[in-house]
Write a protein that holds these residues in place. Structure first.
Motif, PDB file in Angstrom:
ATOM      1  N   GLU A  65      23.159  78.810  19.529  1.00  0.00           N
ATOM      2  CA  GLU A  65      23.817  79.627  18.651  1.00  0.00           C
ATOM      3  C   GLU A  65      23.465  79.253  17.162  1.00  0.00           C
ATOM      4  O   GLU A  65      23.215  79.945  16.290  1.00  0.00           O
ATOM      5  CB  GLU A  65      25.380  79.750  18.772  1.00  0.00           C
ATOM      6  N   LEU A  66      23.436  77.845  16.986  1.00  0.00           N
ATOM      7  CA  LEU A  66      22.923  77.273  15.732  1.00  0.00           C
ATOM      8  C   LEU A  66      21.457  77.724  15.481  1.00  0.00           C
ATOM      9  O   LEU A  66      21.316  78.181  14.266  1.00  0.00           O
ATOM     10  CB  LEU A  66      23.205  75.744  15.941  1.00  0.00           C
ATOM     11  N   LYS A  67      20.632  77.912  16.280  1.00  0.00           N
ATOM     12  CA  LYS A  67      19.302  78.433  16.057  1.00  0.00           C
ATOM     13  C   LYS A  67      19.353  79.871  15.440  1.00  0.00           C
ATOM     14  O   LYS A  67      18.741  80.096  14.525  1.00  0.00           O
ATOM     15  CB  LYS A  67      18.507  78.344  17.546  1.00  0.00           C
ATOM     16  N   LYS A  68      20.180  80.668  16.167  1.00  0.00           N
ATOM     17  CA  LYS A  68      20.504  81.997  15.642  1.00  0.00           C
ATOM     18  C   LYS A  68      20.981  81.952  14.020  1.00  0.00           C
ATOM     19  O   LYS A  68      20.333  82.830  13.392  1.00  0.00           O
ATOM     20  CB  LYS A  68      21.082  82.853  16.361  1.00  0.00           C
ATOM     21  N   ALA A  69      21.817  81.062  13.819  1.00  0.00           N
ATOM     22  CA  ALA A  69      22.368  81.055  12.728  1.00  0.00           C
ATOM     23  C   ALA A  69      21.370  80.831  11.437  1.00  0.00           C
ATOM     24  O   ALA A  69      21.812  81.407  10.218  1.00  0.00           O
ATOM     25  CB  ALA A  69      23.519  80.352  12.726  1.00  0.00           C
ATOM     26  N   SER A  70      20.533  79.932  11.955  1.00  0.00           N
ATOM     27  CA  SER A  70      19.918  79.324  10.783  1.00  0.00           C
ATOM     28  C   SER A  70      18.256  79.956  10.809  1.00  0.00           C
ATOM     29  O   SER A  70      17.410  79.312  10.197  1.00  0.00           O
ATOM     30  CB  SER A  70      19.664  77.712  10.992  1.00  0.00           C
ATOM     31  N   PHE A  71      18.348  80.891  11.570  1.00  0.00           N
ATOM     32  CA  PHE A  71      16.634  81.703  11.990  1.00  0.00           C
ATOM     33  C   PHE A  71      16.022  81.737  10.528  1.00  0.00           C
ATOM     34  O   PHE A  71      14.866  81.519  10.621  1.00  0.00           O
ATOM     35  CB  PHE A  71      16.751  82.585  12.941  1.00  0.00           C
ATOM     36  N   ASN A  72      16.669  82.520   9.813  1.00  0.00           N
ATOM     37  CA  ASN A  72      16.093  83.024   8.408  1.00  0.00           C
ATOM     38  C   ASN A  72      16.238  81.973   7.198  1.00  0.00           C
ATOM     39  O   ASN A  72      15.902  82.584   6.245  1.00  0.00           O
ATOM     40  CB  ASN A  72      16.507  84.427   8.215  1.00  0.00           C
ATOM     41  N   THR A  77      21.156  67.480  -0.855  1.00  0.00           N
ATOM     42  CA  THR A  77      20.728  67.545   0.540  1.00  0.00           C
ATOM     43  C   THR A  77      22.195  67.267   1.234  1.00  0.00           C
ATOM     44  O   THR A  77      22.775  66.244   0.778  1.00  0.00           O
ATOM     45  CB  THR A  77      19.871  66.047   0.731  1.00  0.00           C
ATOM     46  N   LEU A  78      22.466  68.062   2.158  1.00  0.00           N
ATOM     47  CA  LEU A  78      23.610  67.755   3.085  1.00  0.00           C
ATOM     48  C   LEU A  78      23.401  67.633   4.571  1.00  0.00           C
ATOM     49  O   LEU A  78      22.475  68.468   5.294  1.00  0.00           O
ATOM     50  CB  LEU A  78      24.550  69.272   2.734  1.00  0.00           C
ATOM     51  N   LEU A  79      23.871  66.682   4.940  1.00  0.00           N
ATOM     52  CA  LEU A  79      23.550  66.494   6.401  1.00  0.00           C
ATOM     53  C   LEU A  79      24.726  66.782   7.076  1.00  0.00           C
ATOM     54  O   LEU A  79      26.150  66.266   6.905  1.00  0.00           O
ATOM     55  CB  LEU A  79      23.493  64.700   6.636  1.00  0.00           C
ATOM     56  N   ASP A  80      24.742  67.836   8.087  1.00  0.00           N
ATOM     57  CA  ASP A  80      26.030  68.412   8.719  1.00  0.00           C
ATOM     58  C   ASP A  80      25.893  68.137  10.006  1.00  0.00           C
ATOM     59  O   ASP A  80      25.291  68.606  11.038  1.00  0.00           O
ATOM     60  CB  ASP A  80      25.722  69.990   8.778  1.00  0.00           C
ATOM     61  N   ILE A  81      26.889  66.882  10.189  1.00  0.00           N
ATOM     62  CA  ILE A  81      26.755  66.207  11.522  1.00  0.00           C
ATOM     63  C   ILE A  81      28.108  66.793  12.467  1.00  0.00           C
ATOM     64  O   ILE A  81      28.943  66.642  12.070  1.00  0.00           O
ATOM     65  CB  ILE A  81      26.953  64.632  11.262  1.00  0.00           C
ATOM     66  N   GLY A  82      27.504  67.238  13.642  1.00  0.00           N
ATOM     67  CA  GLY A  82      28.559  67.848  14.308  1.00  0.00           C
ATOM     68  C   GLY A  82      28.584  69.288  14.005  1.00  0.00           C
ATOM     69  O   GLY A  82      29.724  69.781  13.554  1.00  0.00           O
ATOM     70  N   ALA A  83      27.308  69.753  13.980  1.00  0.00           N
ATOM     71  CA  ALA A  83      27.474  71.343  13.523  1.00  0.00           C
ATOM     72  C   ALA A  83      27.931  72.460  14.446  1.00  0.00           C
ATOM     73  O   ALA A  83      28.352  73.458  13.783  1.00  0.00           O
ATOM     74  CB  ALA A  83      25.811  71.564  13.232  1.00  0.00           C
ATOM     75  N   ASN A  84      28.240  72.227  15.672  1.00  0.00           N
ATOM     76  CA  ASN A  84      28.631  73.309  16.449  1.00  0.00           C
ATOM     77  C   ASN A  84      27.726  74.415  16.275  1.00  0.00           C
ATOM     78  O   ASN A  84      26.379  74.363  16.363  1.00  0.00           O
ATOM     79  CB  ASN A  84      30.046  73.498  16.269  1.00  0.00           C
ATOM     80  N   ILE A  85      28.365  75.481  16.090  1.00  0.00           N
ATOM     81  CA  ILE A  85      27.445  76.832  15.934  1.00  0.00           C
ATOM     82  C   ILE A  85      26.945  77.156  14.386  1.00  0.00           C
ATOM     83  O   ILE A  85      26.377  78.168  14.434  1.00  0.00           O
ATOM     84  CB  ILE A  85      28.024  77.968  16.463  1.00  0.00           C
ATOM     85  N   GLY A  86      27.362  76.220  13.745  1.00  0.00           N
ATOM     86  CA  GLY A  86      26.926  76.272  12.229  1.00  0.00           C
ATOM     87  C   GLY A  86      27.959  76.841  11.232  1.00  0.00           C
ATOM     88  O   GLY A  86      27.674  77.222  10.058  1.00  0.00           O
TER      89      GLY A  86
END
Length: 238
Positions: free
Chosen positions: A74-81, A38-47
């Motif tokens: 942009e993060l939504k798009k990167a993680s969509f699939n 499990t990785l918490l990515d804090i301050g993800a910006n656009i992924g």
């Protein structure tokens, strides 16, 4: 998917380069050695960070936190699939509250803290151009919702000087966090920022040992190293 990632990165001013780089290879070895799932990515910006870890072969759970509205889209798009990559549109800090974030021209230098002249002179493209209202939560407030008992957890914090605030909000969760990766400044670049020497001491007192260093931000004019990423591991598992 690859084309979408490249479009997102280029749109936000990032150069596409060949992976793996040395830091990514070593980080992946470390995550495998300590069985991080499990990785918490804090301050993800656009992924950017999460995409790099996926490219390196990390296929387990990622939970990203990004308060900026434009970056979050942009993060939504990167993680969509990616069904094991969860995203959240808020910041993490020392208390559950709301605040104002300074929006940088380059997006990823945005910070709740005021920027010092040393940062601006080293990277003029990082100047603040707007302000935005955001929500802030503590790691302690959200940890159990995302991290099950017994999971091997790593957190990555890239919050532009706000790293200690994030850690201050995790006092009840640190026992369950094996690894912490965070950005550290050699000398302060933001008001009230903790320097790398202070952070090493702070985390030593919390039971973490410095395990590795990664290259960070370098002054584009002088070549002076301004920031590094420190990776800390719980002492009792070494």
């Amino acid at each position: 998917m690859r084309k979408l990632i490249q479009q997102i990165l280029r749109k936000n001013g990032f150069q596409i380069s060949k992976y793996p780089d040395d830091d990514s290879v070593i980080r992946m070895k470390m995550m495998t050695h300590f069985n991080i799932d499990t990785l918490l990515d804090i301050g993800a910006n656009i992924g950017q960070y999460a995409l790099r870890m996926r490219a390196m072969g990390y296929q387990k759970k990622i939970i990203s936190f990004e308060p900026l509205k434009s970056a979050f889209e942009e993060l939504k798009k990167a993680s969509f699939n990616d069904h094991t990559w969860l995203i959240n549109n808020y910041a993490l800090g020392s208390e559950d509250t709301s605040s104002t974030i300074n929006v940088a021209n380059n997006s990823f230098s945005s910070s709740i803290l005021n920027m010092l002249p040393a940062h601006l002179s080293s990277a003029p493209e990082s100047k603040y151009v707007a302000k935005e209202e955001i929500d802030i939560k503590k790691i302690d407030s959200i940890f159990k919702a995302f991290c099950a008992k017994g999971e091997s957890v790593m957190i990555k914090i890239d919050t532009q000087g706000y790293e200690k605030n994030v850690l201050d909000g995790a006092s009840e969760s640190l026992d369950d966090i094996k690894i912490i990766q965070l950005e550290m400044s050699i000398a302060p670049l933001y008001e009230n920022e903790m320097t790398y020497l202070e952070m090493i001491k702070y985390l030593d007192n919390k039971g973490y040992q410095l395990f590795n260093l990664e290259n960070g931000f370098t002054d584009s004019i002088t070549g002076q190293l301004r920031q590094v990423d420190g990776i800390f591991v719980q002492k009792h598992i070494l």
